[in-house]
Design an enzyme around this catalytic site. Sequence first.
Site, mmCIF file in Angstrom:
data_model
loop_
_atom_site.group_PDB
_atom_site.id
_atom_site.type_symbol
_atom_site.label_atom_id
_atom_site.label_comp_id
_atom_site.label_asym_id
_atom_site.label_seq_id
_atom_site.Cartn_x
_atom_site.Cartn_y
_atom_site.Cartn_z
ATOM 1 N N GLU A 99 -33.172 2.146 87.966
ATOM 2 C CA GLU A 99 -33.970 2.984 88.637
ATOM 3 C C GLU A 99 -33.445 4.447 88.640
ATOM 4 O O GLU A 99 -34.216 5.493 88.815
ATOM 5 C CB GLU A 99 -33.974 2.433 90.076
ATOM 6 C CG GLU A 99 -34.959 1.125 90.152
ATOM 7 C CD GLU A 99 -34.195 -0.175 89.407
ATOM 8 O OE1 GLU A 99 -33.110 -0.219 89.177
ATOM 9 O OE2 GLU A 99 -35.011 -1.064 89.055
ATOM 10 N N GLY A 137 -23.325 11.092 96.305
ATOM 11 C CA GLY A 137 -24.234 12.280 96.723
ATOM 12 C C GLY A 137 -23.938 12.636 98.033
ATOM 13 O O GLY A 137 -23.814 14.000 98.362
ATOM 14 N N ASP A 165 -21.699 3.130 95.637
ATOM 15 C CA ASP A 165 -22.612 4.091 96.436
ATOM 16 C C ASP A 165 -22.202 5.030 97.274
ATOM 17 O O ASP A 165 -21.041 4.972 97.945
ATOM 18 C CB ASP A 165 -23.623 3.162 97.016
ATOM 19 C CG ASP A 165 -24.885 3.878 97.245
ATOM 20 O OD1 ASP A 165 -25.113 5.062 96.492
ATOM 21 O OD2 ASP A 165 -25.837 3.645 98.285
ATOM 22 N N GLY A 166 -22.502 6.179 97.405
ATOM 23 C CA GLY A 166 -22.374 7.277 98.361
ATOM 24 C C GLY A 166 -21.833 8.658 97.700
ATOM 25 O O GLY A 166 -21.312 9.456 98.457
ATOM 26 N N HIS A 220 -19.866 12.656 92.410
ATOM 27 C CA HIS A 220 -19.721 11.772 91.016
ATOM 28 C C HIS A 220 -18.166 12.056 90.573
ATOM 29 O O HIS A 220 -17.802 11.122 90.057
ATOM 30 C CB HIS A 220 -20.820 11.969 90.129
ATOM 31 C CG HIS A 220 -22.161 11.622 90.725
ATOM 32 N ND1 HIS A 220 -22.674 10.426 91.369
ATOM 33 C CD2 HIS A 220 -23.459 12.537 90.534
ATOM 34 C CE1 HIS A 220 -23.813 10.624 91.520
ATOM 35 N NE2 HIS A 220 -24.494 11.715 91.250
ATOM 36 N N LEU A 251 -6.986 -7.194 83.086
ATOM 37 C CA LEU A 251 -8.157 -7.276 83.822
ATOM 38 C C LEU A 251 -9.433 -6.751 82.900
ATOM 39 O O LEU A 251 -9.165 -5.850 82.073
ATOM 40 C CB LEU A 251 -8.099 -6.102 84.896
ATOM 41 C CG LEU A 251 -9.222 -5.596 85.547
ATOM 42 C CD1 LEU A 251 -9.870 -6.839 86.388
ATOM 43 C CD2 LEU A 251 -9.106 -4.488 86.374
ATOM 44 N N SER A 293 -28.025 2.466 87.483
ATOM 45 C CA SER A 293 -28.913 1.531 87.291
ATOM 46 C C SER A 293 -30.351 1.811 86.416
ATOM 47 O O SER A 293 -30.455 3.241 86.132
ATOM 48 C CB SER A 293 -29.598 1.170 88.966
ATOM 49 O OG SER A 293 -30.193 2.345 89.314
HETATM 50 C C1 IPE Z 1 -27.192 1.636 93.421
HETATM 51 O O1 IPE Z 1 -27.183 2.840 94.090
HETATM 52 C C2 IPE Z 1 -26.865 2.057 91.802
HETATM 53 C C3 IPE Z 1 -25.457 2.540 91.766
HETATM 54 C C4 IPE Z 1 -24.393 2.403 92.507
HETATM 55 C C5 IPE Z 1 -25.267 2.661 90.240
HETATM 56 P P1 IPE Z 1 -28.680 3.815 94.418
HETATM 57 O O2 IPE Z 1 -28.136 4.965 95.313
HETATM 58 O O3 IPE Z 1 -29.168 4.105 93.033
HETATM 59 O O4 IPE Z 1 -29.522 2.769 95.195
HETATM 60 P P2 IPE Z 1 -30.758 3.008 96.187
HETATM 61 O O5 IPE Z 1 -31.421 3.915 95.496
HETATM 62 O O6 IPE Z 1 -30.217 3.722 97.331
HETATM 63 O O7 IPE Z 1 -31.149 1.755 96.602
HETATM 64 C C1 IPE Z 2 -23.747 6.398 93.511
HETATM 65 O O1 IPE Z 2 -23.821 7.396 94.368
HETATM 66 C C2 IPE Z 2 -23.799 6.745 92.144
HETATM 67 C C3 IPE Z 2 -25.045 6.542 91.390
HETATM 68 C C4 IPE Z 2 -25.993 5.754 91.930
HETATM 69 C C5 IPE Z 2 -24.997 6.940 89.905
HETATM 70 P P1 IPE Z 2 -25.505 8.049 94.936
HETATM 71 O O2 IPE Z 2 -25.527 9.198 93.810
HETATM 72 O O3 IPE Z 2 -26.454 6.839 95.111
HETATM 73 O O4 IPE Z 2 -25.124 8.673 96.292
HETATM 74 P P2 IPE Z 2 -25.959 8.842 97.473
HETATM 75 O O5 IPE Z 2 -26.336 7.279 97.793
HETATM 76 O O6 IPE Z 2 -27.151 9.561 97.159
HETATM 77 O O7 IPE Z 2 -25.168 9.277 98.597
HETATM 78 MG MG MG Z 3 -26.880 6.044 96.572
#
Ligand code: IPE
Ligand code: IPE
Ligand code: MG
Length: 246
Positions: free
Chosen positions: A65, A21, A18-19, A35, A129, A63
């Site tokens: 969602e 964006g 995550d992170g 990404h 792996l 996910s």
């Molecule tokens: C969780 O991250 C899903 C993935 C990393 C693929 P999200 O960014 O979608 O999660 P929320 O919405 O902040 O909980």
């Molecule tokens: C995780 O990073 C990648 C996916 C969920 C596909 P995010 O896209 O959720 O990045 P943030 O959380 O918005 O920074």
């Molecule tokens: Mg996220």
Amino acid sequence: MKNIDLNRIPNHIAIIMDGNGRWAEEHGKERIYGHQNGVEAVRSAIEGAGEIGVKFLTLYAFSTENWNRPKEEIDALMALLVKAIKNELDGLMQNKVRLQAIGNLSSLPVECQSELQDAIEKTKNNTGLTVVLALSYSGRWEIVNAVKEIIKNNIEVKEITESNFSTFLNTTHIPDPDILIRTGRECRISNFLLWQIAYAELFFPAILWPDFRKEHLFEIIVEYQTRQRRFGKTGAQISNTSIFNF
Ligand code: IPE
Ligand code: IPE
Ligand code: MG
């Protein structure tokens, strides 16, 4: 890496990547730039896990969602997935990595499905792996699916045990994660491997996914090896067991 006890390597590490964006935003760029830069972090994590002999690495890439995101971001992510699988395949073969996937794969664009199936097929006899990509995945989806399968298969109530139930999950041949890592400064599970993480050790490093490298993975493993996993027992029971084990 020298601080890692190679006799106590976790079997399975799961990562919520995550992170991306926010990383892009911090660099003054569009989300997709984050990404794209996340791919290098994936490469490094796979390399690190392989080097120390981890057996399974599950990566939460998309996910259920995440389908609620803007269409342009979803399209860009799916295109990136196709490109990354194509570009990484040679490296996966060289490093003996076996690729697998969990999730509602039939909901992915057709090109994604075929690229993924091709890579899974080509790497299926690799002995290093196993990397499991979680795509269009959510824990609740998986559990509800398992219930449907159990009913379809007319399984008797008395036959339903925890171990029997888990054979109906997507992860049936994969041991439960020993470690769950979530990058991106959020401390939540976001519907990932809900059943399987019952006893995972949780880590929430304050780093955004595109900055993650194998050195971060090694630091987490060093800390994991200092933790005592009690599985409901007392600390004394666990240390006695380890005395008898050595
Ligand atoms: C969780 O991250 C899903 C993935 C990393 C693929 P999200 O960014 O979608 O999660 P929320 O919405 O902040 O909980
Ligand atoms: C995780 O990073 C990648 C996916 C969920 C596909 P995010 O896209 O959720 O990045 P943030 O959380 O918005 O920074
Ligand atoms: Mg996220």
